[in-house]
Design a protein around this motif. Structure first.
Motif, PDB file in Angstrom:
ATOM      1  N   GLY A  38       0.827  -1.213   0.000  1.00  0.00           N
ATOM      2  CA  GLY A  38       0.000   0.000   0.000  1.00  0.00           C
ATOM      3  C   GLY A  38       0.853   1.252   0.000  1.00  0.00           C
ATOM      4  N   ALA A  39       0.991   1.854  -1.184  1.00  0.00           N
ATOM      5  CA  ALA A  39       1.854   3.029  -1.314  1.00  0.00           C
ATOM      6  C   ALA A  39       1.299   4.255  -0.611  1.00  0.00           C
ATOM      7  CB  ALA A  39       2.032   3.347  -2.792  1.00  0.00           C
ATOM      8  N   MET A  40      -0.004   4.285  -0.372  1.00  0.00           N
ATOM      9  CA  MET A  40      -0.610   5.515   0.135  1.00  0.00           C
ATOM     10  C   MET A  40      -0.442   5.614   1.649  1.00  0.00           C
ATOM     11  SD  MET A  40      -3.864   5.440  -2.394  1.00  0.00           S
ATOM     12  CE  MET A  40      -4.142   7.038  -3.105  1.00  0.00           C
ATOM     13  N   TYR A  41      -0.226   6.830   2.116  1.00  0.00           N
ATOM     14  CA  TYR A  41       0.081   7.094   3.530  1.00  0.00           C
ATOM     15  C   TYR A  41      -0.954   6.471   4.453  1.00  0.00           C
ATOM     16  CZ  TYR A  41       1.491   9.915   7.582  1.00  0.00           C
ATOM     17  OH  TYR A  41       1.918  10.338   8.818  1.00  0.00           O
ATOM     18  N   VAL A  42      -2.230   6.614   4.117  1.00  0.00           N
ATOM     19  CA  VAL A  42      -3.310   5.859   4.759  1.00  0.00           C
ATOM     20  C   VAL A  42      -4.150   5.277   3.618  1.00  0.00           C
ATOM     21  CG1 VAL A  42      -3.369   7.309   6.818  1.00  0.00           C
ATOM     22  CG2 VAL A  42      -4.874   7.850   4.901  1.00  0.00           C
ATOM     23  N   GLU A  43      -5.133   4.467   3.954  1.00  0.00           N
ATOM     24  CA  GLU A  43      -6.067   4.023   2.916  1.00  0.00           C
ATOM     25  C   GLU A  43      -7.134   5.111   2.816  1.00  0.00           C
ATOM     26  OE1 GLU A  43      -7.522   0.036   3.664  1.00  0.00           O
ATOM     27  OE2 GLU A  43      -5.536  -0.614   4.259  1.00  0.00           O
ATOM     28  N   PRO A  44      -6.958   6.063   1.899  1.00  0.00           N
ATOM     29  CA  PRO A  44      -7.853   7.223   1.914  1.00  0.00           C
ATOM     30  C   PRO A  44      -9.172   6.925   1.220  1.00  0.00           C
ATOM     31  CG  PRO A  44      -6.318   7.439   0.106  1.00  0.00           C
ATOM     32  CD  PRO A  44      -5.979   6.139   0.804  1.00  0.00           C
ATOM     33  N   ASP A  45     -10.143   7.778   1.480  1.00  0.00           N
ATOM     34  CA  ASP A  45     -11.298   7.811   0.596  1.00  0.00           C
ATOM     35  C   ASP A  45     -10.768   8.165  -0.790  1.00  0.00           C
ATOM     36  OD1 ASP A  45     -14.359   8.127   0.285  1.00  0.00           O
ATOM     37  OD2 ASP A  45     -13.508   9.881  -0.712  1.00  0.00           O
ATOM     38  N   CYS A  46     -11.344   7.573  -1.822  1.00  0.00           N
ATOM     39  CA  CYS A  46     -10.843   7.849  -3.173  1.00  0.00           C
ATOM     40  C   CYS A  46     -11.905   8.486  -4.052  1.00  0.00           C
ATOM     41  CB  CYS A  46     -10.302   6.571  -3.793  1.00  0.00           C
ATOM     42  SG  CYS A  46      -8.744   6.075  -3.050  1.00  0.00           S
ATOM     43  N   ASN A  47     -12.901   9.110  -3.440  1.00  0.00           N
ATOM     44  CA  ASN A  47     -13.860   9.922  -4.185  1.00  0.00           C
ATOM     45  C   ASN A  47     -13.631  11.404  -3.946  1.00  0.00           C
ATOM     46  OD1 ASN A  47     -15.636   7.923  -5.434  1.00  0.00           O
ATOM     47  ND2 ASN A  47     -16.195   7.368  -3.348  1.00  0.00           N
ATOM     48  N   ILE A  48     -13.386  11.769  -2.696  1.00  0.00           N
ATOM     49  CA  ILE A  48     -13.419  13.175  -2.304  1.00  0.00           C
ATOM     50  C   ILE A  48     -12.049  13.870  -2.381  1.00  0.00           C
ATOM     51  CG2 ILE A  48     -13.996  14.723  -0.374  1.00  0.00           C
ATOM     52  CD1 ILE A  48     -16.087  12.511   0.417  1.00  0.00           C
ATOM     53  N   PRO A  49     -10.968  13.251  -1.979  1.00  0.00           N
ATOM     54  CA  PRO A  49      -9.682  13.961  -2.046  1.00  0.00           C
ATOM     55  C   PRO A  49      -9.339  14.388  -3.474  1.00  0.00           C
ATOM     56  CG  PRO A  49      -9.477  12.009  -0.671  1.00  0.00           C
ATOM     57  CD  PRO A  49     -10.822  11.922  -1.359  1.00  0.00           C
ATOM     58  N   SER A  50      -8.672  15.518  -3.573  1.00  0.00           N
ATOM     59  CA  SER A  50      -8.276  16.028  -4.897  1.00  0.00           C
ATOM     60  C   SER A  50      -7.123  15.200  -5.441  1.00  0.00           C
ATOM     61  CB  SER A  50      -7.818  17.478  -4.761  1.00  0.00           C
ATOM     62  OG  SER A  50      -6.608  17.514  -4.021  1.00  0.00           O
ATOM     63  N   ALA A  51      -6.807  15.433  -6.705  1.00  0.00           N
ATOM     64  CA  ALA A  51      -5.685  14.723  -7.337  1.00  0.00           C
ATOM     65  C   ALA A  51      -4.411  14.954  -6.539  1.00  0.00           C
ATOM     66  CB  ALA A  51      -5.517  15.229  -8.775  1.00  0.00           C
ATOM     67  N   GLU A  52      -4.184  16.207  -6.138  1.00  0.00           N
ATOM     68  CA  GLU A  52      -2.931  16.481  -5.430  1.00  0.00           C
ATOM     69  C   GLU A  52      -2.899  15.775  -4.076  1.00  0.00           C
ATOM     70  OE1 GLU A  52      -0.373  17.815  -6.833  1.00  0.00           O
ATOM     71  OE2 GLU A  52       0.895  17.694  -5.058  1.00  0.00           O
ATOM     72  N   SER A  53      -4.050  15.684  -3.418  1.00  0.00           N
ATOM     73  CA  SER A  53      -4.081  14.946  -2.144  1.00  0.00           C
ATOM     74  C   SER A  53      -3.722  13.486  -2.380  1.00  0.00           C
ATOM     75  CB  SER A  53      -5.476  15.020  -1.510  1.00  0.00           C
ATOM     76  OG  SER A  53      -5.721  16.306  -1.017  1.00  0.00           O
ATOM     77  N   LEU A  54      -4.281  12.893  -3.425  1.00  0.00           N
ATOM     78  CA  LEU A  54      -3.987  11.477  -3.701  1.00  0.00           C
ATOM     79  C   LEU A  54      -2.515  11.294  -4.062  1.00  0.00           C
ATOM     80  CD1 LEU A  54      -7.237  10.675  -5.735  1.00  0.00           C
ATOM     81  CD2 LEU A  54      -6.711   9.901  -3.416  1.00  0.00           C
ATOM     82  N   ILE A  55      -1.969  12.270  -4.770  1.00  0.00           N
ATOM     83  CA  ILE A  55      -0.536  12.205  -5.102  1.00  0.00           C
ATOM     84  C   ILE A  55       0.295  12.276  -3.823  1.00  0.00           C
ATOM     85  CG2 ILE A  55       1.350  13.494  -6.192  1.00  0.00           C
ATOM     86  CD1 ILE A  55      -0.795  14.315  -8.370  1.00  0.00           C
ATOM     87  N   ARG A  56      -0.088  13.181  -2.918  1.00  0.00           N
ATOM     88  CA  ARG A  56       0.677  13.299  -1.660  1.00  0.00           C
ATOM     89  C   ARG A  56       0.537  12.051  -0.798  1.00  0.00           C
ATOM     90  NH1 ARG A  56       2.837  18.546  -1.005  1.00  0.00           N
ATOM     91  NH2 ARG A  56       2.590  19.470  -3.080  1.00  0.00           N
ATOM     92  N   GLN A  57      -0.634  11.406  -0.875  1.00  0.00           N
ATOM     93  CA  GLN A  57      -0.765  10.132  -0.156  1.00  0.00           C
ATOM     94  C   GLN A  57       0.348   9.193  -0.604  1.00  0.00           C
ATOM     95  OE1 GLN A  57      -2.771   9.126   2.254  1.00  0.00           O
ATOM     96  NE2 GLN A  57      -4.515  10.526   2.261  1.00  0.00           N
ATOM     97  N   CYS A  58       0.581   9.144  -1.914  1.00  0.00           N
ATOM     98  CA  CYS A  58       1.624   8.262  -2.453  1.00  0.00           C
ATOM     99  C   CYS A  58       3.024   8.792  -2.129  1.00  0.00           C
ATOM    100  CB  CYS A  58       1.478   8.125  -3.966  1.00  0.00           C
ATOM    101  SG  CYS A  58      -0.054   7.322  -4.474  1.00  0.00           S
ATOM    102  N   LEU A  59       3.216  10.092  -2.312  1.00  0.00           N
ATOM    103  CA  LEU A  59       4.547  10.676  -2.098  1.00  0.00           C
ATOM    104  C   LEU A  59       5.026  10.429  -0.669  1.00  0.00           C
ATOM    105  CD1 LEU A  59       6.850  12.643  -3.136  1.00  0.00           C
ATOM    106  CD2 LEU A  59       5.530  14.468  -2.061  1.00  0.00           C
ATOM    107  N   TYR A  60       4.204  10.808   0.301  1.00  0.00           N
ATOM    108  CA  TYR A  60       4.654  10.678   1.695  1.00  0.00           C
ATOM    109  C   TYR A  60       4.666   9.219   2.141  1.00  0.00           C
ATOM    110  CZ  TYR A  60       4.206  15.741   1.727  1.00  0.00           C
ATOM    111  OH  TYR A  60       4.355  17.074   1.434  1.00  0.00           O
TER     112      TYR A  60
END
Lengths: 985, 78
Positions: free
Chosen positions: A320-342
């Motif tokens: 799981g590359a994402m910082y947490v298992e986020p909701d994947c409807n509401i966060p913006s593209a940049e939020s989803l990218i940061r989930q992966c980055l961090y």
């Protein structure tokens, strides 16, 4: 033919087998000695590592005492010297409890006990003095880790009876027979297996149990021999299938517990799984979410050091590359990218790993923009179970397939056929194989096993089951493996996979686009503010001010944590909401500190010149919006530049006129109803009527989806509607040379909630802004704003935050019918070729799909898990924008971004000469290594083109890894591009 | 008493997905409404005993709690 049903009163053969099977449990423990020297101290966890202790302090803990308190943690200590008779034997600590316990023996992390396991091996922790000192941290929940385990449910509750704690030895013959019986009885009860085989096994089980004396448990070995000979050696009954078994535990960071509790839930889970690895060297386990690894490193460094060794050996697999298992409807593209980055940067730092999985088993649907983001973040495999197991209308047609993203990026996708929480029973594995739809092209199917929701994971029993599967010819072929082994071996180079092109819409949990409105609005606001803070910091850094890299990273992580899929969607208990809002306030405050807004200049952080109407907060202003004074202006500030904004408001109101309920502006002739809905909206230039039906019309519906109250909106939500009473008919409240403000006030039945609907018309803008000021005190209600348009179209255009998606509005097939409520981001548009209606929103995500338009879901009022959900004050705006051309030609996306991006006040002028043509500057930040400026550019209009930069820049992936160099960018529709250049460029 | 229920005991029950509301306190009888997970708890009586002891310790008052369960509509089968 009439008949009389015969009710059997004597015991059936299978009932006799079941009964004797249950008796076996009594024989598992051979010797036992009670630990009587025990004491307990009650506490309540108040932070990630802080506890408030009850004033009683330590007290003796005796068999039969009550222990644990609501929301309670208890610390238990005790000691015993192993009696002579047990020395040299394999010793276990036994305690049956509803609580979740981390157990230290003689100062070392020895294991865990919880509702899914009542004993743990302690022999390795006992020294030559035979003394056993026990320290336990136990956390008790009224809602257990896993509600699917009936034993957990039977013992739930805040106050528990202490059943004693023991050192025991195990009769391995009885235990082995118990596991054999568990496996085989499960097969006999499952219709997924051949009936003849089941009858045969029933017969042989009965025969096996006849060897056992249930007083002494003598004969268990003979029973096992019988099973070996008659069942395991029998190959008459055959089955097909190929199932990969992957150990996993789902761990909600917050849900029926707060995020502070997950520190210990995670530690217990990891500890238990590591002890199982010690016991069973062939056992592998996958664990997701870098955030929880971070908490282990911070609060349990000793466990973390051991974990690192297990990761190195390959038994423990971070996924799981994402910082947490986020909701994947509401966060913006940049939020989803940061989930992966961090997330990925943490895995690199902690383990030297870049994981290639997005592990999102429980996420409530997945945005169409994800494939691109994941692939550019080092991820090749997407895993999510939800669509196969929760869809309420259509069976999702694939399990192993290629998912094609909005921009055309493909990613390997695995939607396992069954739930992500199973206990590795033959029936579950066979069910998985039977349900698997890609048998001929997808390779093996994936079955996850391990208790979860609140952690816990695999058990000894699950592993023992697994060790017996190969002995059964009736079982599908199974192999226990790591997730990466499964994914690589079944997907890599597989050219036969089907393609799914579109979002992975979950036909369920449609209410989570709307529940907890304030969380969603704050999330939206902070996404914009984080962007501005990075851009402002970068420009100031070029002028010599230190870039607050650590503050931004820490702030971002706190923000991302709250995008977890049971936090941002609103499906949690009340204290989780309070924590999230406190976290958001802390993020907001940290960003205020970075932006340091003061002075008379305004900075436009967007990479285009603004043109739209904008509210400027000012104590001298005469307008009020969101409860703050200010004025409306048209700040024509250049791209990434500062400028002044003057209050040019005058008293001349001749630009509009009112006649009865009809208002005429330079743009429209509008006929209002008393409740501020619009009966007619005519374009004065073209004469075009935009309205056909309810428009800006509030509807209050019954909203009773059942147990999944916070999660779901049902398709029949509109069957029962309640009338709103108009307390104040629409009337003019205020007007000046810039804007005119009208409002109506409505009440819900019984007068419990007040809904003030403000309508703002502008002298120089065709936008019509509505502000909803609400005191909401409802139960089981859903408020929507309807927009039925005089538009003939078959598709809504909805924002994804990285481009737009088209959603069919007809209901021809069950696929469209199921999508009666969908998600959007900043805007929604319903257009014909030469014009249409857009509605731009501030923090709203839920959208009802209609044949003639759409409705915006405004507020819900569910009671589970949070009785207070959404009750209180709300204040949000929508802007209605009729336009010519389609949404792209009308520039709706840019206007919606402007609408959600406030100007930043500064003392000194800020400017940057970054020119990226038509691409949206999604981010400009200091790279994580602090050496360069990173720009993220997003094509959002569905167009292809080339951008000459006039200088050489570095191309990066989204993890900020070097990919190449270029002087121009060839971009394609909806592409997100990351580039970098030196700080002094 | 109401203040104690609201500020001291209620947050603890809320942490477990439960919910308690003060109704009245007269002649040693404390009437409380229980919602959420508490409304269907099979062993709520144990929690009531605990609450009575907490009240005695912190407020010095001996009370008997009358519990009114308010189940959510989806569990409220007549």
């Amino acid at each position: 033919m009439a008949f009389v049903e015969v009710i059997r009163r004597s015991m059936r053969p299978e009932e006799w087998t079941d009964l004797r099977y249950s008796w076996l449990r009594r024989g598992i423990i051979k010797d036992r000695v009670e630990i009587t020297d025990l004491k307990i101290r009650d506490a309540r966890q108040v932070s990630e590592d802080g506890f408030e202790f009850y004033p009683e302090g330590w007290r003796a803990l005796k068999n039969g005492d009550m222990y644990f308190t609501p929301d309670g943690t208890a610390f238990i200590e005790g000691s015993i010297e192993v009696p002579e008779a047990l020395r040299g034997k394999e010793l276990w600590l036994y305690h049956h409890t509803a609580a979740e316990m981390i157990v230290r023996v003689n100062g070392r992390y020895a294991g865990g006990i919880d509702p899914n396991r009542d004993r743990m091996l302690i022999t390795p922790f006992i020294g030559s003095d035979w003394k056993v000192n026990i320290e336990i941290e136990g956390y008790n929940r009224s809602k257990p880790d896993d509600e699917r385990n009936p034993e957990s449910m039977a013992s739930r509750g805040c106050r528990q009876i202490f059943d004693g704690m023991y050192i025991v030895t195990i009769d391995h013959d009885v235990l082995g027979l118990y596991y054999d019986m568990t496996l085989l009885i499960d097969i006999t009860k499952s219709k997924h297996f051949d009936e003849d085989a089941r009858e045969y096994i029933k017969k042989e089980l009965n025969a096996a149990l006849n060897y056992v004396d249930f007083e002494t448990f003598q004969g268990a070995d003979k029973a096992r021999e019988h099973i070996e000979k008659r069942i395991y050696s029998n190959t008459d009954f055959r089955s097909s299938g190929n199932v990969a078994l992957i150990g996993h535990s789902h761990l909600d960071i917050a849900y029926y517990w707060r995020r502070i509790h997950v520190v210990e839930k995670n530690a217990r889970t990891i500890l238990i799984q590591m002890r199982l690895m010690d016991q069973y060297p062939d056992f592998h386990y996958t664990h997701t979410q870098p955030y929880v690894y971070e908490t282990l490193e911070k609060y349990h460094p000793e466990l973390f050091a051991e974990l690192k060794e297990k990761v190195k050996s390959g038994q423990f697999e971070p996924v799981g590359a994402m910082y947490v298992e986020p909701d994947c409807n509401i966060p913006s593209a940049e939020s989803l990218i940061r989930q992966c980055l961090y997330g990925q940067h943490y895995y690199r730092k902690a383990f030297g790993l870049t994981v290639d999985t997005a592990w999102l088993p429980d996420v409530f649907g997945n945005s169409w923009i994800l494939p691109q983001i994941l692939r550019k973040s080092g991820v090749n495999y997407f895993i999510s179970n939800k669509m196969s197991t929760w869809n309420d209308t259509n069976r999702f047609p694939h399990n192993n397939f290629l998912w094609k993203g909005l921009d055309g990026t493909m990613i390997y996708a695995c939607v396992p056929p069954t739930h992500f929480i199973t206990w590795n029973m033959p029936s579950q594995i066979m069910e998985n194989w039977d349900a698997y739809q890609d048998k001929e092209r997808g390779g093996a199917t994936l079955s996850m096993f391990g208790y979860g929701d609140g952690g816990s994971g695999a058990t000894e029993e699950m592993i023992e089951m697994m060790h017996r599967f190969d002995k059964l010819s009736i079982m599908p072929k199974t192999k226990h493996m790591r997730a990466d082994e499964y994914l690589h071996s079944n997907f890599d180079g597989n050219t036969e996979l089907s393609v799914w092109d579109g979002e992975l819409y979950l036909e369920m949990h449609r209410g989570t686009f709307t529940t907890k409105s304030n969380l969603k609005a704050y999330n939206r606001m902070l996404e914009s503010k984080l962007r501005s803070a990075e851009i402002v910091s970068l420009i100031r850094a070029k002028e010599g001010k230190a870039y607050p890299a650590d503050t931004i990273r820490d702030t971002y992580k706190k923000f991302l944590l709250n995008q977890f899929h049971d936090i941002l969607p609103g499906s949690h208990i009340n204290p989780v909401y309070e924590d999230a809002m406190n976290d958001y306030r802390a993020v907001d405050s940290a960003l205020d500190g970075i932006l340091d807004e003061k002075g008379d200049l305004y900075f436009n952080s967007l990479n285009w010149k603004r043109s739209g109407v904008h509210f400027i907060e000012s104590e001298a202003g005469k307008s009020i919006r969101h409860g703050k004074k200010g004025f409306f202006a048209y700040p024509a500030i250049d791209s990434l530049s500062s400028g002044t904004v003057k209050d040019a408001t005058g008293s001349d109101t001749s630009w509009f006129s009112v006649s009865g309920m009809t208002v005429t502006t330079p743009f429209y002739t509008i006929e209002f109803a008393e409740d501020a809905s619009i009966k007619s909206l005519k374009d004065r230039k073209t004469g075009r009527e935009w309205v056909k039906g309810g428009f800006n019309k509030l509807h209050l519906y019954q909203d009773t989806p059942g147990m999944y109250d916070a999660w779901d909106i049902l398709p029949n939500y509109d069957e029962v509607e309640y009338d709103l009473s108009v307390e104040k008919k629409l009337s003019l409240d205020a007007a000046d040379s810039t804007s005119a403000e009208f409002s109506a006030v409505m009440r819900t039945p019984g007068g419990k909630s007040t809904w003030k609907l403000v309508v703002r018309l502008f002298a120089a803008s065709p936008e019509i802004e509505t502000e909803h000021i609400v005191d909401w005190d409802e139960k089981h209600k859903l408020m929507k704003a309807e927009f039925s348009c005089n538009v003939l179209s078959r598709a809504l255009i909805t924002d994804t935050s990285a481009g737009y998606a088209s959603r069919e509005t007809h209901r021809n097939t069950t696929w469209q019918q199921a999508r009666f409520e969908v998600s959007t981001h900043l805007w929604t548009d319903f257009s014909e070729a030469d014009g249409g209606i857009a509605v731009i929103n501030e923090g709203k995500y839920g959208l009802g799909v209609q044949e003639d338009g759409f409705s915006v879901s405004l507020l819900r009022s569910n009671i589970r898990p949070d009785i207070l959900s959404d009750i209180g004050h709300h204040d949000f705006c929508l802007t209605i924008l009729p336009h010519s051309g389609n949404a792209v030609e009308a520039g709706i996306n840019r206007r919606a971004i402007e609408y959600n991006t406030p100007l930043i006040r500064t003392e000194k002028a800020l400017s940057a000469s970054w020119d990226f043509g038509p691409l949206y500057l999604e981010t400009a930040k200091l790279s994580e290594d602090g050496k360069k400026i990173v720009y993220r550019l997003s094509e959002q209009d569905g167009m292809r083109g080339r951008l000459d930069l006039g200088r050489k820049v570095e191309t990066l992936n989204m993890l900020e890894d070097h990919e190449g160099w270029t002087e121009s960018i060839e971009y394609k529709p909806f592409e997100i591009i990351t580039i970098a250049e030196d700080l002094d460029a | 008493m109401e203040d104690y229920i609201v500020k001291t005991l209620a947050p603890k029950l809320r942490g477990d997905g439960g919910w308690v509301e003060f109704v009245s306190y007269e002649n040693g009888v404390l009437t409380l409404v229980f919602r959420g997970e508490c409304s269907k708890c099979l062993i709520l009586n144990r929690c009531l005993d605990w609450m009575e002891k907490e009240i005695l310790r912190d407020l010095g008052e001996t009370v008997r709690i009358e519990a009114i369960r308010r189940k959510p509509y989806f569990w409220d089968m007549a």
